[in-house]
Design an enzyme around this catalytic site. Structure first.
Site, short mmCIF file in Angstrom:
data_model
loop_
_atom_site.label_atom_id
_atom_site.label_comp_id
_atom_site.label_asym_id
_atom_site.label_seq_id
_atom_site.Cartn_x
_atom_site.Cartn_y
_atom_site.Cartn_z
N ASN A 81 8.78 -9.62 -42.46
CA ASN A 81 9.34 -10.52 -41.47
C ASN A 81 8.67 -10.30 -40.11
OD1 ASN A 81 11.18 -12.51 -40.29
ND2 ASN A 81 12.51 -12.05 -42.03
N ARG A 82 9.33 -10.75 -39.05
CA ARG A 82 8.66 -10.87 -37.75
C ARG A 82 9.00 -9.72 -36.80
NH1 ARG A 82 10.05 -15.66 -39.92
NH2 ARG A 82 8.44 -17.29 -39.94
N HIS A 107 4.89 -9.75 -41.53
CA HIS A 107 4.65 -9.20 -42.87
C HIS A 107 3.58 -8.11 -42.91
CE1 HIS A 107 7.53 -11.87 -44.45
NE2 HIS A 107 6.77 -12.94 -44.62
N HIS A 177 8.42 -11.12 -51.86
CA HIS A 177 8.35 -12.47 -51.30
C HIS A 177 8.16 -13.52 -52.40
CE1 HIS A 177 7.66 -15.63 -48.38
NE2 HIS A 177 7.63 -14.77 -47.38
N ASP A 242 15.19 -20.70 -43.01
CA ASP A 242 14.25 -19.59 -42.86
C ASP A 242 14.93 -18.57 -41.97
OD1 ASP A 242 12.06 -17.94 -42.93
OD2 ASP A 242 10.77 -19.20 -41.68
N GLU A 307 14.54 -12.77 -49.80
CA GLU A 307 13.80 -11.57 -49.40
C GLU A 307 14.79 -10.53 -48.88
OE1 GLU A 307 10.49 -12.91 -46.75
OE2 GLU A 307 11.32 -14.88 -47.27
#
Length: 343
Positions: A81-82, A107, A177, A242, A307
């Site tokens: 993720n971010r 990621h 993922h 998302d 995820e």
């Protein structure tokens, strides 16, 4: 349950890639490769026993190494993720990462764990994959040793057990993922999903958390009761789901049912269990005209991801569950994708 091994080709720089096929008595078959510790396929029977591959992906290494691969089936790390602005601090020391998703690090960076050839071997009734990430790789501190064990039981439950150790304090957030489609093809808007979460992490226009955990009740984000994916998706922020859902855990680190999905026509079902506090529900919003297995063309909302992970940008939000890992500690995580049919 049985496991066989075969060649899956090689990387562009000549490294051999192996595939491992796990078969269960229930009729479920899973294939994983040691490039990116990737789940390539899951063949699962419907109510009539008809098999379909319910995981999006590619037929060969060319697809998995292509620039357009949206992390199909991959293990993402060091940090899934971010991370906002590609920056975080550990004990007052700031670290900078590659910015590869707008202003964010995503990621694990440009060459994350998804683009590495892992060591792999059949160990008993499981496949063990391992990887060593050196100190400073992609900007992360500490030499990190990671293991991922794939196993499949005779009831059709695919289990992923992760563990990791570091020689220097670092951050870590791993996930799988995979993109699922329980019909085998077409849109997933009619799939019926339930997510066991009362709250989710609010994000800004760059999909980065603000730090607020907001109640889902009475909003388009409410999936506490079984709901068709397409019912409210067009009202969701951005191009669709998302978002990180904050799982109603049975207890910290306890295996908890995060989500369950039913495909009405085939009767196939998927349960997602995890020890993690969050699950990113993603509806393939940016998938467009990707040529996949057998020449299939994948498009928006023709797959969904569950995820299991810690919350996005956790290092920059002290109130979120911590993603720090120190020397002498062992990171562990379990994720189970259980495939079945409506009873």
């Amino acid at each position: 349950m049985s496991i066989t091994k075969e060649s899956f080709g090689q990387t562009n720089d000549g490294q051999a890639v192996d595939a491992f096929i796990l078969k269960s008595a229930s009729g479920v078959t899973a294939k994983v490769i040691n490039y990116g510790a990737t789940l390539v396929s899951v063949e699962a029977p419907d109510c009539d026993g008809k098999l379909a591959d319910v995981v999006l992906g590619f037929d060969d290494m060319g697809g998995y190494q292509s620039a357009g691969n949206p992390y199909f089936g991959a293990t993402c790390g060091r940090f899934a993720n971010r991370i906002a602005n590609g920056k975080f601090s550990v004990d007052g020391i700031e670290y900078s990462l590659a910015v590869n998703n707008g202003p964010n690090g995503l990621h694990g960076g440009v060459v994350g764990f998804d683009k590495k050839v892992w060591d792999a071997a059949i160990v008993g009734e499981a496949v063990k994959m391992s990887l060593t990430s050196p100190d400073g790789e992609e900007g992360y501190p500490g030499t990190l040793k990671v293991e991922l064990i794939y196993s499949l039981d005779d009831e059709g439950a695919l289990r992923l057990d992760y563990s990791a150790e570091t020689d220097q304090k670092t951050i870590l957030n791993l996930t799988n993922h995979s993109y699922f489609n329980l019909a085998g093809s077409g849109t997933t808007r009619s799939h019926i999903i339930r997510i066991n979460a009362d709250r989710y992490t609010i994000v800004d226009g760059e999909a980065t958390p603000s730090g607020e955990l907001r109640a889902v009740g009475g909003t388009e984000m409410d999936l506490l009761e079984p709901t068709p994916i397409g019912q409210n998706i067009d009202a969701v922020q951005g191009l669709g789901y998302d978002h990180n859902y904050c799982i109603n855990q049975a207890g910290e680190g306890e295996l908890t049912l995060a989500a369950s999905v039913v495909e009405p026509d085939s009767g196939r079902t998927l349960e997602c269990w995890t020890t993690e506090p969050g699950v990113q529900f993603y509806t393939a919003n940016y998938v467009e005209n990707i040529i996949g297995k057998g020449g299939a063309v994948y498009n928006k909302q023709e797959g969904f991801c569950l995820e299991t992970q810690h919350y996005p940008d956790s290092p920059n939000h002290p109130a979120f569950p911590s993603t720090e890992l120190a020397p002498g500690e062992t990171y562990t995580q379990t994720c189970i994708y259980r495939f079945g049919v409506v009873e």
